[in-house]
Motif scaffolding. Structure first.
Motif, short mmCIF file in Angstrom:
data_model
loop_
_atom_site.label_atom_id
_atom_site.label_comp_id
_atom_site.label_asym_id
_atom_site.label_seq_id
_atom_site.Cartn_x
_atom_site.Cartn_y
_atom_site.Cartn_z
N PHE A 21 -1.95 9.50 -0.59
CA PHE A 21 -1.00 10.52 -1.01
C PHE A 21 0.20 10.62 -0.07
O PHE A 21 0.07 10.51 1.14
CB PHE A 21 -1.67 11.90 -1.07
N ASP A 22 1.34 10.85 -0.68
CA ASP A 22 2.52 11.35 0.03
C ASP A 22 2.74 12.75 -0.52
O ASP A 22 3.10 12.90 -1.69
CB ASP A 22 3.76 10.49 -0.28
N SER A 53 0.81 -1.20 0.00
CA SER A 53 0.00 0.00 0.00
C SER A 53 0.85 1.25 0.00
O SER A 53 0.55 2.21 -0.68
CB SER A 53 -0.91 -0.01 1.24
N GLU A 54 1.94 1.20 0.80
CA GLU A 54 2.82 2.36 0.85
C GLU A 54 3.44 2.64 -0.51
O GLU A 54 3.58 3.77 -0.93
CB GLU A 54 3.93 2.14 1.89
N ASN A 95 -10.09 16.48 -7.73
CA ASN A 95 -9.60 15.88 -8.96
C ASN A 95 -8.43 14.94 -8.72
O ASN A 95 -8.30 13.91 -9.39
CB ASN A 95 -9.22 16.97 -9.96
N LEU A 96 -7.57 15.29 -7.78
CA LEU A 96 -6.47 14.38 -7.45
C LEU A 96 -7.00 13.06 -6.88
O LEU A 96 -6.50 11.98 -7.22
CB LEU A 96 -5.53 15.05 -6.44
N LYS A 97 -8.01 13.15 -6.05
CA LYS A 97 -8.59 11.92 -5.49
C LYS A 97 -9.25 11.08 -6.58
O LYS A 97 -9.16 9.85 -6.56
CB LYS A 97 -9.61 12.30 -4.41
N ARG A 111 2.91 10.53 -5.17
CA ARG A 111 3.68 11.66 -4.64
C ARG A 111 3.11 12.96 -5.21
O ARG A 111 3.16 13.19 -6.42
CB ARG A 111 5.15 11.52 -5.01
N VAL A 112 2.58 13.79 -4.33
CA VAL A 112 2.03 15.08 -4.72
C VAL A 112 2.94 16.17 -4.17
O VAL A 112 3.22 16.20 -2.97
CB VAL A 112 0.60 15.28 -4.19
#
Length: 362
Positions: free
Chosen positions: A35-36, A6-7, A295-297, A12-13
């Motif tokens: 998100f990271d 999962s990690e 939108n990112l989600k 990466r945002v």
């Protein structure tokens, strides 16, 4: 093993800019399990910029408006440095020599500011501005937009004995809204003995011994001055990056309906740095941030076809504070001035609301 997998799938945002739009976007993404994210900002704090004029006459007010990024983003990855490059390998370069890789990039650099101050230095600057105002008999304000009008209002309400002179190169105050609104602001200021000079600029370098020369050859005598004109858009550094062809002739990033930078599927822009055809205002920048967060989600879930569109504001809405109790409101093409608009904004300048949006005590 499942946790490790999962990690590895976390996207990466990278967010460049921790102003009104960037801060809310980061707060919205903070601790989201897909998100990271990394915030890159030239300053160590977020400042509620529309409240800074109150802080100049009441420095203690600034303690609620200058907020360390770690205060509302505990445990987040925050890099205090200028972004100086974006390359084809999807990496952002910083002035301190770091390279941060991204899957998605959001640019929220707004306008240039004196951003290299520490939080402590910024708070001391407000103290210095207050002492300057307090010790001066005559104060010159350069700029008749919302900042100049609001600063004049703050000073004449808190220090009614001070002589305030406001010089504006435009033909009327508050040119971003209606002529009627500008006239109401002018009448309010002149009724409080503010001397307003329109259609002129000031040579600030001429201010020897407190004497300033205007473009019409007039002289202004003042003990101090404050510049309240707009700062350049914070995009000049992008001219040497992969985004150089995405800038319009005014230095703004061209974006599509989803607020993606034109020509790039994984780069977004929000706030004042965009070419969205609307007034550049804080509450609209926050709307940009929430659209891009959604939108990112959606992209993470593979639902690109459901991405949210941003629709520019079609009518101007503005509230210009006039000291602690009154304001000028421009809503649906109607201008109102006095205590009623003041109840909406002037007492707290939306500081409590903004702090609550960041998960902080009002």
């Amino acid at each position: 093993m499942a946790e490790n997998g999962s990690e590895e799938k976390k996207k990466r945002v990278v967010v460049i800019g921790g102003g009104i739009a960037g801060s809310l976007l980061c707060k919205t993404l903070h601790k989201h399990h897909h998100f990271d994210f990394t915030l890159i900002d030239s300053k160590e704090y977020f400042e509620i910029t529309w409240a800074k004029l109150r802080a100049m006459v009441e420095p203690s007010f600034a303690k609620r408006t200058v907020i360390d990024h770690h205060e509302y983003l505990p445990g987040a990855s925050i890099i205090t440095s200028d972004a100086i490059g974006i390359d084809e390998q999807c990496q952002v370069s910083t002035a301190e020599g770091r390279q941060i890789a991204f899957d998605y990039l959001v640019i929220a650099t707004g306008h240039l500011t004196n951003s290299h101050l520490t939080k402590t230095e910024r708070l001391r600057q407000f103290e210095a501005d207050y002492e300057k105002i307090k010790s001066s008999d005559t104060i010159l304000i350069v700029g008749g937009g919302p900042s100049g009008v609001e600063l004049a209002g703050e000073i004449v309400v808190d220090f009614p004995a001070k002589k305030v002179k406001l010089v504006h190169r435009g033909s009327r105050l508050l040119e971003f809204i209606s002529e009627t609104a500008g006239k109401k602001a002018l009448d309010w200021l002149t009724a409080r003995n503010v001397e307003v000079m329109l259609g002129q600029s000031v040579d600030l370098d001429s201010g020897s011994d407190g004497v300033y020369l205007t473009s019409s050859g007039e002289t202004i005598v003042a003990d101090c001055h404050f510049i309240c004109t707009s700062e350049p858009i914070g995009s000049s550094w992008m001219k040497e990056t992969i985004l150089k062809y995405s800038l319009d002739d005014r230095g703004r990033l061209m974006v599509d309906k989803n607020l993606r930078v034109k020509g790039f599927a994984n780069i977004f822009a929000i706030g004042d740095v965009t070419d969205v055809p609307e007034l550049k205002q804080g509450y609209l920048a926050q709307k940009h941030a929430l659209v891009v967060a959604n939108n990112l989600k959606l992209l993470i879930r593979g639902e690109e076809g459901k991405m949210v569109k941003y629709y520019p504001a079609t009518s101007a809405l503005a509230i210009v504070s006039l000291g602690r109790r009154e304001a000028l409101a421009y809503i649906l093409c109607v201008a109102m001035i006095g205590r009623i608009p003041g109840l909406i904004k002037s007492k707290d300048l939306f500081v409590g609301k903004t702090r609550r949006q960041l998960g902080l005590q009002a």
